[in-house]
Enzyme design. Sequence first.
Site, mmCIF file in Angstrom:
data_model
loop_
_atom_site.group_PDB
_atom_site.id
_atom_site.type_symbol
_atom_site.label_atom_id
_atom_site.label_comp_id
_atom_site.label_asym_id
_atom_site.label_seq_id
_atom_site.Cartn_x
_atom_site.Cartn_y
_atom_site.Cartn_z
ATOM 1 N N TYR A 56 8.594 -1.534 -48.118
ATOM 2 C CA TYR A 56 7.734 -1.546 -47.112
ATOM 3 C C TYR A 56 6.586 -2.552 -47.358
ATOM 4 C CZ TYR A 56 3.740 0.039 -44.283
ATOM 5 O OH TYR A 56 2.657 -0.166 -43.517
ATOM 6 N N ALA A 89 0.887 -1.197 0.071
ATOM 7 C CA ALA A 89 0.066 -0.071 0.132
ATOM 8 C C ALA A 89 0.899 1.373 0.005
ATOM 9 C CB ALA A 89 -1.001 0.069 1.221
ATOM 10 N N ASN A 110 -0.227 1.281 -48.505
ATOM 11 C CA ASN A 110 -1.311 0.744 -48.024
ATOM 12 C C ASN A 110 -2.569 2.011 -47.580
ATOM 13 O OD1 ASN A 110 0.488 1.407 -46.416
ATOM 14 N ND2 ASN A 110 -0.437 0.059 -44.783
ATOM 15 N N TYR A 111 -2.097 3.053 -47.673
ATOM 16 C CA TYR A 111 -2.841 4.174 -46.967
ATOM 17 C C TYR A 111 -3.184 5.311 -47.785
ATOM 18 C CZ TYR A 111 -3.911 7.120 -42.943
ATOM 19 O OH TYR A 111 -4.374 8.320 -42.283
ATOM 20 N N ARG A 138 11.022 7.492 -1.544
ATOM 21 C CA ARG A 138 12.249 7.441 -2.104
ATOM 22 C C ARG A 138 12.302 7.305 -3.449
ATOM 23 N NH1 ARG A 138 15.191 4.018 2.849
ATOM 24 N NH2 ARG A 138 13.002 3.476 2.809
ATOM 25 N N GLY A 183 5.552 -6.160 -0.493
ATOM 26 C CA GLY A 183 5.593 -5.928 -2.086
ATOM 27 C C GLY A 183 6.750 -5.418 -2.678
ATOM 28 N N ALA A 206 14.221 -5.084 -54.586
ATOM 29 C CA ALA A 206 14.592 -3.704 -53.710
ATOM 30 C C ALA A 206 13.479 -2.694 -53.930
ATOM 31 C CB ALA A 206 15.952 -3.259 -53.925
#
Length: 486
Positions: free
Chosen positions: A377, A17, A397-398, A22, A113, A391
């Site tokens: 990509y 708890a 894709n967007y 520190r 803990g 290469a």
Amino acid sequence: MPRANSRTPLAAVVLAAGKGTRMKSGLAKVLHPLGGKPLAFYPVRAALEAGAAPVVVVVGHQAAEVEAALRAAFPEAPLRFALQAEQKGTAHAVLSAKAALRGVKGPVAILSGDTPMLRAETLRAVVKAQARAKAPLAIGTMELPEPRGYGRVLRDEAGRPVRIAEEKDASAAERQVREVNAGLYCADAAFLWRSLARVDARNAQGEFYLTDLVSMAARKAPAVAVAVDPLEASGVNDREELARAGRILQQRRSAALLVSGVSIEVPERFLCDEGVVVGPDTVVEPDVRLRGATRIGPGCSIGQGAVISDAVLAAGVTVRPYTVIEGPATVGERAILGPFSRIRPGSELGEGTHVGNFVETKKTRLGKGSKANHLAYLGDAVIGAGVNVGAGTITCNYDGEKKHPTTIGDGAFIGSDSILVAPIEIGAGAYVAAGSTVTQAVPAGALALGRAQQVNKEGWVERKRAAAAEKAARAAAKPDQPGQPS
Ligand code: UD1
Ligand code: CA
């Protein structure tokens, strides 16, 4: 002989708890990450491994977050949570767990803990000592050359522990004692609740001290002390101790991997999270970091500087240096990745695939034996088997609003510097000519040429040079005109 706790099952209380002032942190101490888990994960696991059920975690600071983190770490475990809204001391903390322990009759283990290095067998030793001595209480103690800050264990002439003096309450003479309270206990439940009700806060800190139980026991049946390894019982109070605990836990994980047949070339330069699995005969080069739910098969080679998170690698995979995998991702047998590949979430790289330098994959399936060796990509793509991705290939894709898929059939050949504008489908065995911008589906077996027609101008260089030479000659023949800007 039956185990000490075979008749009366063990319960445990983990005190978590406190704020951990520190640490100088906005995050509660027990939530600070250590090997990919919150600090409190380790003592809770030790309690569970020692056979405790239930394990009650006393939470206070950031209670909801601590509970959520531990429930996520131990989804199946018999964990309970008790709220100690105000931190009035360790006795008060244990008392907060009373309701959660209703009906528990046997031994109750109590631990902090913030002691991540504690092992289950050490906790078990304390539990056994309490049972064997039929003592109301067993406490873990340790000899420290520098006992400052700890509660000192005071014994009578017969050597029985009779009292614990907290640093702030101890006399000068008591402070000379080097045997300290490790903060690890096992108490008989009846004794525990009876005694806790009588603890008061008349001490230097105005707190309810759990350690008062030692003097309460002493009057009838004294507590027993069990020597524990100081390294294990020492807690984390500041960042330096957190880093130290991190090093020690890493050493344990590395040692376990070495024993299991993994080669770690330079153990001091290897990091893995708790729970990471690595198969035998895998060789790990320096500066590798394995995180999260990563599982690496046998016979793999993990090159220098690789950072692998949440990925499952099958047997015989080669990860060349400085490759980054951000899973969830899977890599099939004998695949070769890197150097300098970036494998992002949702990548499924099949058996024998090659993904080379400066290739990024995301949400992409690469079929068996397919290759993308350089500068590409590949996002939101389903790529069949035996495909060669040249290469510089890019899946577009967007479109600025939505992501679109790219499908490439088995055996297709994508020439270098191809731009595949998704949604797009390229049939099996099709060829895409180098430098193409592909915006329409390519049927199986077809060649797609998606680039400007090349024009050659014969003799063009010769003519250009001749024209330049003529111009220079004319300029030289003209007399200088002084005063004119040149
Ligand atoms: C405690 C012991 C000390 C022992 C040391 C070992 C007491 C009075 N003293 O001191 O004898 O040598 O541990 O590390 O018990 N906590 C709560 N609620 C509270 C107070 C504490 O949950 O109201 C938790 C803390 O979060 C921490 C643990 O209990 O996990 C120990 O508390 P801490 O304040 O660190 O006790 P120490 O002063 O170290
Ligand atoms: Ca402490």
